[in-house]
Enzyme design. Sequence first.
Site, short mmCIF file in Angstrom:
data_model
loop_
_atom_site.label_atom_id
_atom_site.label_comp_id
_atom_site.label_asym_id
_atom_site.label_seq_id
_atom_site.Cartn_x
_atom_site.Cartn_y
_atom_site.Cartn_z
N HIS A 31 -19.46 21.77 -3.95
CA HIS A 31 -19.71 20.58 -4.78
C HIS A 31 -20.08 19.37 -3.94
CE1 HIS A 31 -15.49 18.96 -4.31
NE2 HIS A 31 -16.15 17.83 -4.47
N ASP A 77 -16.15 27.15 -5.47
CA ASP A 77 -16.53 25.91 -4.80
C ASP A 77 -16.39 26.07 -3.27
OD1 ASP A 77 -17.23 23.31 -4.33
OD2 ASP A 77 -15.38 22.42 -5.12
N GLY A 178 -13.51 12.05 -1.35
CA GLY A 178 -13.92 11.93 0.05
C GLY A 178 -13.27 12.97 0.94
N SER A 180 -12.92 16.03 -0.17
CA SER A 180 -13.51 17.29 -0.62
C SER A 180 -14.17 18.06 0.51
CB SER A 180 -14.58 17.00 -1.67
OG SER A 180 -13.96 16.66 -2.88
N GLY A 181 -14.02 19.37 0.46
CA GLY A 181 -14.63 20.22 1.48
C GLY A 181 -13.73 20.45 2.68
C1 4AZ Z 1 -12.81 14.32 -5.62
O1 4AZ Z 1 -13.19 13.50 -6.44
C2 4AZ Z 1 -11.39 14.75 -5.65
N1 4AZ Z 1 -6.44 15.05 -6.10
C3 4AZ Z 1 -10.92 15.63 -4.70
C4 4AZ Z 1 -9.61 16.02 -4.71
C5 4AZ Z 1 -8.77 15.55 -5.68
C6 4AZ Z 1 -9.23 14.67 -6.63
C7 4AZ Z 1 -10.54 14.27 -6.61
C8 4AZ Z 1 -7.36 16.02 -5.67
O2 4AZ Z 1 -13.58 14.76 -4.79
#
Ligand code: 4AZ
Length: 254
Positions: A31, A77, A178, A180-181
């Site tokens: 994502h 993902d 932020g 993520s990944g």
């Molecule tokens: C995001 O928006 C996101 N609390 C990633 C992880 C989490 C929430 C949002 C986990 O990329």
Amino acid sequence: ALVYSGVSQDGYAQFCGGSIASENWIVTAAHCLPGLAAGDIEIIAGITTLGEPGSARSAVQQIISHPEYDDATLENDIALLKLASPLNLDSAARSAIALPYAQQGTSWPAANTCATVSGWGNTSTTTANYPDDLMAAEVDVLTGPTDPQCGSYSTYDYLPELMLCAAEMTLGRDACQGDSGGPLAVDVAGNWTLAGIVSWGFGCADPLYPGVYTRVTRYLGWVENHAPELNPDYEEDIPMGLPIWLLYEASRTN
Ligand code: 4AZ
């Protein structure tokens, strides 16, 4: 750190995290990547503070997102980034994490396993407060791989076979936008192992809505198909090491 090649300041350029699987491969979340071509992104490895002098970027040769990644449900993902030239993993601050080949996919990680999530994502739930320093938080794996319930998520949204649920309920620590990944790492007898990939959640650090991670054990076959060198039986050994947040914690004076 995954950064936009077109943005020169690292603190502004960083948009996601990733894990070093070998000198040639980064594991991250699919994502993070829709609409992006390999030339649009670069990675930074071996530093803990974005913008640190002397931190070099590495070019990405190929983005391989899981073909069944679904941006509505966030199923599957996971993505691999093939680097244009190999990273030097000799540096203590730039080392690979183990993929969980040695773990049992249907039983690992069990509920109550302690795991560490790290990244440069938002530290606030109410405002944008993105740190330059790498942050890390210990969270608990809340449910085992066959337990259908993750916090208050509907069983249509949280899919335990594909996803992993983890949170720190009392201190309110969690991954956020932020991050993520990036890795959810578990210490397996001294080998730091990639259990999860930061994927999604409803808000951050909400006691009803834990962080949801891609369940890496589920995707080892797919990873190996694209990157045979990540199979532990491959002839070349990948030098493993301590995760960078541990080195960072050890070097901090306060
Ligand atoms: C995001 O928006 C996101 N609390 C990633 C992880 C989490 C929430 C949002 C986990 O990329």
